[in-house]
Write a protein that holds these residues in place. Structure first.
Motif, PDB file in Angstrom:
ATOM      1  N   VAL A 116       0.857  -1.184   0.000  1.00  0.00           N
ATOM      2  CA  VAL A 116       0.000   0.000   0.000  1.00  0.00           C
ATOM      3  C   VAL A 116       0.898   1.240   0.000  1.00  0.00           C
ATOM      4  CG1 VAL A 116      -1.708   1.331   1.291  1.00  0.00           C
ATOM      5  CG2 VAL A 116      -1.890  -1.158   1.190  1.00  0.00           C
ATOM      6  N   PRO A 117       0.689   2.177  -0.919  1.00  0.00           N
ATOM      7  CA  PRO A 117       1.550   3.372  -0.963  1.00  0.00           C
ATOM      8  C   PRO A 117       1.351   4.283   0.244  1.00  0.00           C
ATOM      9  CG  PRO A 117      -0.236   3.571  -2.561  1.00  0.00           C
ATOM     10  CD  PRO A 117      -0.300   2.175  -2.018  1.00  0.00           C
ATOM     11  N   VAL A 118       2.468   4.805   0.744  1.00  0.00           N
ATOM     12  CA  VAL A 118       2.454   5.768   1.845  1.00  0.00           C
ATOM     13  C   VAL A 118       3.343   6.937   1.437  1.00  0.00           C
ATOM     14  CG1 VAL A 118       2.990   6.214   4.262  1.00  0.00           C
ATOM     15  CG2 VAL A 118       2.116   3.963   3.578  1.00  0.00           C
ATOM     16  N   GLN A 119       2.785   8.129   1.457  1.00  0.00           N
ATOM     17  CA  GLN A 119       3.554   9.345   1.190  1.00  0.00           C
ATOM     18  C   GLN A 119       3.651  10.150   2.470  1.00  0.00           C
ATOM     19  OE1 GLN A 119       2.932  11.335  -2.570  1.00  0.00           O
ATOM     20  NE2 GLN A 119       2.999  13.357  -1.613  1.00  0.00           N
ATOM     21  N   VAL A 120       4.812  10.776   2.697  1.00  0.00           N
ATOM     22  CA  VAL A 120       5.020  11.566   3.908  1.00  0.00           C
ATOM     23  C   VAL A 120       4.887  13.046   3.551  1.00  0.00           C
ATOM     24  CG1 VAL A 120       6.575  12.084   5.821  1.00  0.00           C
ATOM     25  CG2 VAL A 120       6.531   9.789   4.825  1.00  0.00           C
ATOM     26  N   GLY A 121       4.192  13.793   4.426  1.00  0.00           N
ATOM     27  CA  GLY A 121       3.831  15.175   4.129  1.00  0.00           C
ATOM     28  C   GLY A 121       4.895  16.213   4.357  1.00  0.00           C
ATOM     29  N   HIS A 122       6.027  16.083   3.685  1.00  0.00           N
ATOM     30  CA  HIS A 122       7.038  17.143   3.701  1.00  0.00           C
ATOM     31  C   HIS A 122       6.686  18.121   2.591  1.00  0.00           C
ATOM     32  CE1 HIS A 122       9.870  15.898   6.800  1.00  0.00           C
ATOM     33  NE2 HIS A 122       9.632  14.653   6.425  1.00  0.00           N
ATOM     34  N   VAL A 123       5.793  19.046   2.900  1.00  0.00           N
ATOM     35  CA  VAL A 123       5.160  19.876   1.879  1.00  0.00           C
ATOM     36  C   VAL A 123       6.126  20.811   1.161  1.00  0.00           C
ATOM     37  CG1 VAL A 123       4.524  21.744   3.468  1.00  0.00           C
ATOM     38  CG2 VAL A 123       3.090  21.277   1.457  1.00  0.00           C
ATOM     39  N   GLU A 124       7.254  21.171   1.796  1.00  0.00           N
ATOM     40  CA  GLU A 124       8.187  22.097   1.136  1.00  0.00           C
ATOM     41  C   GLU A 124       8.804  21.490  -0.121  1.00  0.00           C
ATOM     42  OE1 GLU A 124       8.050  25.041   1.605  1.00  0.00           O
ATOM     43  OE2 GLU A 124       8.500  25.756   3.627  1.00  0.00           O
ATOM     44  N   ARG A 125       8.818  20.166  -0.231  1.00  0.00           N
ATOM     45  CA  ARG A 125       9.309  19.546  -1.466  1.00  0.00           C
ATOM     46  C   ARG A 125       8.474  19.974  -2.670  1.00  0.00           C
ATOM     47  NH1 ARG A 125      11.879  14.433  -1.882  1.00  0.00           N
ATOM     48  NH2 ARG A 125      12.822  13.903   0.140  1.00  0.00           N
ATOM     49  N   PHE A 126       7.225  20.377  -2.389  1.00  0.00           N
ATOM     50  CA  PHE A 126       6.295  20.726  -3.455  1.00  0.00           C
ATOM     51  C   PHE A 126       6.124  22.238  -3.600  1.00  0.00           C
ATOM     52  CE2 PHE A 126       5.464  16.508  -1.944  1.00  0.00           C
ATOM     53  CZ  PHE A 126       5.322  15.771  -3.116  1.00  0.00           C
ATOM     54  N   ASN A 127       6.928  22.982  -2.821  1.00  0.00           N
ATOM     55  CA  ASN A 127       6.973  24.434  -3.008  1.00  0.00           C
ATOM     56  C   ASN A 127       7.612  24.708  -4.365  1.00  0.00           C
ATOM     57  OD1 ASN A 127       7.815  27.220  -2.901  1.00  0.00           O
ATOM     58  ND2 ASN A 127       7.579  27.135  -0.682  1.00  0.00           N
ATOM     59  N   PRO A 128       6.950  25.461  -5.248  1.00  0.00           N
ATOM     60  CA  PRO A 128       7.530  25.722  -6.570  1.00  0.00           C
ATOM     61  C   PRO A 128       8.951  26.270  -6.509  1.00  0.00           C
ATOM     62  CG  PRO A 128       5.265  26.474  -6.513  1.00  0.00           C
ATOM     63  CD  PRO A 128       5.619  26.091  -5.095  1.00  0.00           C
ATOM     64  N   ALA A 129       9.274  27.020  -5.455  1.00  0.00           N
ATOM     65  CA  ALA A 129      10.633  27.546  -5.320  1.00  0.00           C
ATOM     66  C   ALA A 129      11.636  26.416  -5.118  1.00  0.00           C
ATOM     67  CB  ALA A 129      10.710  28.533  -4.159  1.00  0.00           C
TER      68      ALA A 129
END
Length: 328
Positions: A116-129
């Motif tokens: 089962v896929p599990v993603q961890v919420g390190h949201v800064e990885r998805f900051n466009p910058a």
């Protein structure tokens, strides 16, 4: 499930962060927010009504979703994530992935066994910058990274230290940019680790990190010193500046000799996207396609282990009486 129909999604824990997961899911194309759960039933009902969905029990929620976000307090990440895995439901679990590395390894084994896929919420990885920065750094000889994540005391009570709550974002970003583990880690803290600093030594570079919940100004910056240039990132502004060819010189003027620096500053165009929206869209794509998450449990555990090493470097506060004795 088919890619044509929207994914049924839910949120477990709709407090400060979880309510934003609900908001974004409600707005994302290709997703239908079918329910939320929170131990605070009134809060769950309020968030559900706001987004035209329902507040339900945990078991009922897991029976109706294709994927779910877990945004409960860190101490409960392992138990809630385990319940989701046992139900075969893909999860995005907020950072830090769990409270300690040992239970994290157990969670990793469960996820692998359940497939089962599990993603961890390190949201800064998805900051466009940060996404843009990753493309820039690939062509540089990086010498040092300096991250500052500062802010005033929050209105709500936060159990995690500034290291686990704030600095762990920068730990994850640094590890992702350099693509390697540090060879040495040192840390120190003050005021019960509400203000903390760390130095990470890598084979060819170093990273200096500061995080604080006691600073009366919100700061979210990262500077990268490379042989070729200096790259300055502002997370809040989602901006990147590249400083090149800095030339110092003395200039004679009527009032005397002045010293100045002139450099070429390149301002990089960065998309103005919401990082959380990018993160949740990426997670749903993983659920649809079975691809590997951008931020895996292994990634979350790597950041957690370093954060714990930094916390261990904090010196306990001495009672004032002891300090007075030292000065006798």
């Amino acid at each position: 499930m088919t890619a044509e129909r929207p994914l049924a999604v839910g949120v477990i824990g709709v407090g400060t962060m979880g309510q934003h997961h609900a908001r974004v899911y409600d707005d994302l194309e290709g997703a239908t927010l079918v329910g939320v759960f929170d131990v605070d039933a009134e809060r769950a009902r309020t968030v559900a009504e706001r987004h035209g969905t329902v507040a339900v029990g945990l078991e009922a929620l897991l029976e109706r979703v294709d994927a779910v976000s877990v945004a409960v307090p860190t101490a409960h990440h392992h138990s809630v994530a385990t319940t989701c895995l046992e139900a075969g439901v893909p999860i995005l679990v907020e950072k830090p992935v769990v409270a300690d590395p040992e239970t994290g390894q157990e969670l990793l084994a469960r996820a692998d066994a359940a497939d089962v896929p599990v993603q961890v919420g390190h949201v800064e990885r998805f900051n466009p910058a940060v996404e843009t920065l990753a493309e820039i750094v690939g062509g540089l000889s990086v010498v040092a990274l300096t991250a500052r994540r500062l802010g005033p005391p929050p209105a709500r009570r936060i159990e995690d230290s500034a290291v686990l709550d704030l600095m762990i974002h920068d730990i994850d970003v640094v590890l992702a940019l350099l693509g390697e583990e540090p060879v040495d880690v040192t840390g120190c803290g003050a005021a019960g680790n509400r203000h903390a600093g760390a130095l990470l030594e890598f084979p060819e570079a170093m990273a200096s990190l500061t995080a604080s919940r006691l600073t009366q100004r919100k700061v979210r910056t990262l500077e990268i010193t490379a042989e070729e240039c200096l790259v300055a990132v502002d997370y809040l502004e989602q901006s990147i500046e590249i400083h090149r060819r800095s030339v110092p010189e003395y200039v004679e003027r009527a009032e005397g000799v002045r010293f100045r620096h002139e450099s070429l500053i390149e301002r990089v165009r960065v998309p103005n996207d919401e990082p959380l929206r990018n993160e949740l869209a990426s997670f749903l794509e993983v659920v649809r396609t079975g691809s590997t998450p951008e931020v895996t449990i292994d990634d979350g555990l790597a950041a957690l282990e370093i954060a714990r090493r930094i916390e261990a470097g904090e010196r306990p506060e001495r009672p004032r009486a002891d300090l007075e004795v030292l000065h006798d």
